[in-house]
Design an enzyme around this catalytic site. Structure first.
Site, PDB file in Angstrom:
ATOM      1  N   ASP A  41      12.924  -1.241  -1.073  1.00 14.73           N
ATOM      2  CA  ASP A  41      11.727  -0.696  -1.402  1.00 14.73           C
ATOM      3  C   ASP A  41      11.579   0.044  -2.573  1.00 14.73           C
ATOM      4  O   ASP A  41      11.112   1.239  -2.594  1.00 14.73           O
ATOM      5  CB  ASP A  41      11.267  -0.269  -0.141  1.00 14.73           C
ATOM      6  CG  ASP A  41      11.211  -0.962   0.934  1.00 14.73           C
ATOM      7  OD1 ASP A  41      10.864  -2.066   0.999  1.00 14.73           O
ATOM      8  OD2 ASP A  41      11.416  -0.289   2.240  1.00 14.73           O
ATOM      9  N   GLU A 214       1.521  -5.974   1.583  1.00 18.83           N
ATOM     10  CA  GLU A 214       2.154  -4.565   1.634  1.00 18.83           C
ATOM     11  C   GLU A 214       2.543  -4.300   0.385  1.00 18.83           C
ATOM     12  O   GLU A 214       2.548  -5.072  -0.586  1.00 18.83           O
ATOM     13  CB  GLU A 214       2.948  -4.443   2.647  1.00 18.83           C
ATOM     14  CG  GLU A 214       4.219  -5.469   2.772  1.00 18.83           C
ATOM     15  CD  GLU A 214       5.067  -5.213   3.893  1.00 18.83           C
ATOM     16  OE1 GLU A 214       4.739  -4.627   4.763  1.00 18.83           O
ATOM     17  OE2 GLU A 214       6.116  -6.137   3.941  1.00 18.83           O
TER      18      GLU A 214
END
Length: 568
Positions: A41, A214
């Site tokens: 991420d 997301e």
């Protein structure tokens, strides 16, 4: 003498990394991943000619490592953003809960990091004037209900927080139906303003039931606002999509060529696969070039087994007809690209990529910042001064199978092939006392190699997370009094375990142990394998201690053969 040895070690590290960097530069290419191992991420921001990158840490502590670079390829860790217990409470959380998808931005002299603490508070923001810290205590954002928040500072002077949230009216049409929402953000007082607005419902085409939109980011370029997000979940169907609008609050129109990054359409049996690409962030260099950082995995077989987690990759971005394209002209994400046209970054105190051998001798007053532990410590259970030049762990009741903070200090496994080893002094007095080295993927999936007592005698044991003993070797009385060396060797799906009662005289305890047991495919979750030292009394009180003199890590992946480094 200890201080001199430590300085010499650091100098050798810097020299070897510099030589490796020069070798790579001579080829005018770099090798992916730029941050191998459990660094998922990624988020990036540029301040002038300096770049700062952060990644998720879930329930590990300290949380959210922050790296600096001038060339986007070679990174130096300059701190951990959440490095005080009052900033991060992960007690009782599973290893794959905790900190999800942090993002970093810089505006008007202040750095902002926003993230989600899953299961214990939700979204929050911290700030700092110096990216190396100290960072503030969390300011919670309860009105921004969701995950994966990011910030966008508009030219108008307003700021916004963008995040993944529930389906409209909290009534999903299908499993994985989510939205991207935006809310005005008062960055001076660190609070949301007004009501959130839905920017994306479901994904780029809700008729196809897209899942898990997301990791959103908004960028302003050539008069358009671009909204980029991940879609498809973080496994093999992961992808990155892009939409744009003339207004910051939409409506956002998707690129007809979406997704702009994915590997899900490629055959599983392709050589040296890069998989699960997505959760990207874009950055424009001071020269006007664009690059993307994103997570990806390196499975070692056709069944999508990988043990080392989701890693950080770098790829060039080109623009065509007003839309960005990541990895243009290639279906396959490449292990090597032409280097960014940027000044070389200074060397790190410890290696972060490439092939290397590195020894931690525990001679400094604090653990180097790449060391992590499970969850936030509530007490001081380790020492670097008793005795000096070693790491001493208290043998405590907490276990690796629990959801507390065990006596476990680890580093990431960053290679498919390599080893980790340590030298330990430990005198167990009961069968519940166990200390040594572990390969940890999760509470229910790890291997522990260590010293304990069995049937009244000292033994070396290899155990699985469920306490199944896979192998055992007795130690003579003389061997039991001597230091013990322990080693884990790994090569894709195979792990082997060794011990030595004499310096360097390794004995095989068990080979060809199933490494897929440590894979995300079998263990689940979002983390990667970590390798470290542990000590436990398995639920019972103890006054014992285990002392570790050094910890060696070595990695040798074929993709990095163009940039080797040997560091001692």
């Amino acid at each position: 003498m200890a201080k001199y040895k430590s300085l010499l070690k650091r100098a050798c590290v810097a020299t070897a990394l510099a030589l490796s960097s020069l070798a790579t530069q001579a080829q005018d290419t770099f090798v992916n991943p730029i941050l191998p191992g459990f660094y998922p991420d990624p988020s990036i921001t540029r301040v002038g000619s300096d770049y700062y990158l952060i990644t998720s840490t879930f329930s590990y502590y300290p949380g959210v490592p922050i790296f600096h670079s001038t060339d986007l390829v070679n990174w130096k860790q300059i701190g951990n953003i959440l490095n005080r217990p009052e900033q991060l409470d992960t007690e009782g959380l599973g290893v794959s809960r905790g900190i999800f998808a942090p993002t970093i931005e810089h505006h008007d002299g202040t750095f902002y990091m926003v993230t989600t603490l899953i299961d214990n508070g939700g979204n929050f923001v911290v700030t700092a004037k110096n990216p190396a810290g100290p960072w503030s205590d969390p300011v919670w954002l309860p009105e921004a209900s969701g995950i994966d928040p990011s910030l966008f500072f508009d030219e108008s002077g307003k700021a916004y927080i963008i995040y993944n949230s529930e389906a409209p009216d909290n009534k999903p049409q299908y499993d994985g139906h989510r939205t991207i929402r935006m809310q005005e953000f008062d960055y001076k007082n660190l609070k949301t303003v007004g009501e959130p607005k839905i920017l994306v419902n479901g994904g780029v085409d809700i008729s196809k039931k897209p899942v898990w939109i997301e990791g959103p980011h908004i960028y302003k370029h050539n008069g358009y606002y671009y909204l980029m997000a991940a879609e498809g979940g973080t496994s093999v169907n992961h992808s990155e999509v892009i939409l744009r609008s003339e207004k910051v609050d939409g409506p956002y129109i998707p690129d007809e060529n979406n997704p702009i990054l994915t590997q899900r359409h490629l055959p599983n049996d392709r050589p040296n696969p890069v998989s699960a690409t997505g959760h990207a962030d874009l950055v424009q260099t001071q020269n006007g070039d664009w690059w993307a950082i994103f997570l990806a995995t390196r499975p070692y077989d056709t069944e999508d087994h990988y043990n080392i987690g989701r890693e950080t990759f770098l790829a060039p971005v080109t623009w065509k007809d007003g839309w960005p394209i990541i990895n243009a002209g290639n279906d396959l994400v490449q292990y090597s690209y032409t280097r960014p046209n940027l000044p070389e970054n200074k060397g790190s105190d410890f290696p972060l990529n490439g092939n290397f051998t590195y020894r931690e001798d525990f001679e400094e007053s604090e653990l180097p910042m790449y060391w992590i532990m499970l969850r936030t410590p509530q007490s001081d259970w380790y020492s670097l001064s008793q005795p000096k030049g070693s790491l001493t762990l208290e043998v405590r009741p907490e276990e690796l199978t629990g959801k507390g903070n065990p006596s476990f200090v680890a580093r990431r496994q960053q290679h498919l092939k390599g080893s980790a080893s340590t030298k330990m002094q430990f005198q167990p007095t009961a069968e519940n006392e166990f200390a040594g080295i572990a390969a940890f993927q999760g509470e229910k999936n790890h291997y522990a190699l260590g010293k304990t007592r069995s049937r009244g005698k000292q033994v070396v044991q290899l155990r699985k997370a469920d306490n199944t003993v896979l192998a055992e070797a007795p130690l003579s009385k003389k061997e039991g009094k001597n230091p013990l060396q322990l080693r884990i060797a790994f090569d894709g799906s195979k792990y082997s375990f060794y011990y030595a009662t004499k310096e360097g005289s390794w004995k095989l305890l068990q080979d060809n142990v199933d490494g897929t047991y440590l894979s995300t495919r079998k263990a689940g979750g979002f983390v990667g394998t970590t390798l470290g030292v542990f000590a436990t009394s398995q639920g019972k009180p103890s006054t014992a201690k285990a002392t570790f003199n050094w910890f060696d890590y070595a990695g040798n992946d074929a993709i990095y053969n163009s940039a080797p480094a040997s560091i001692k």
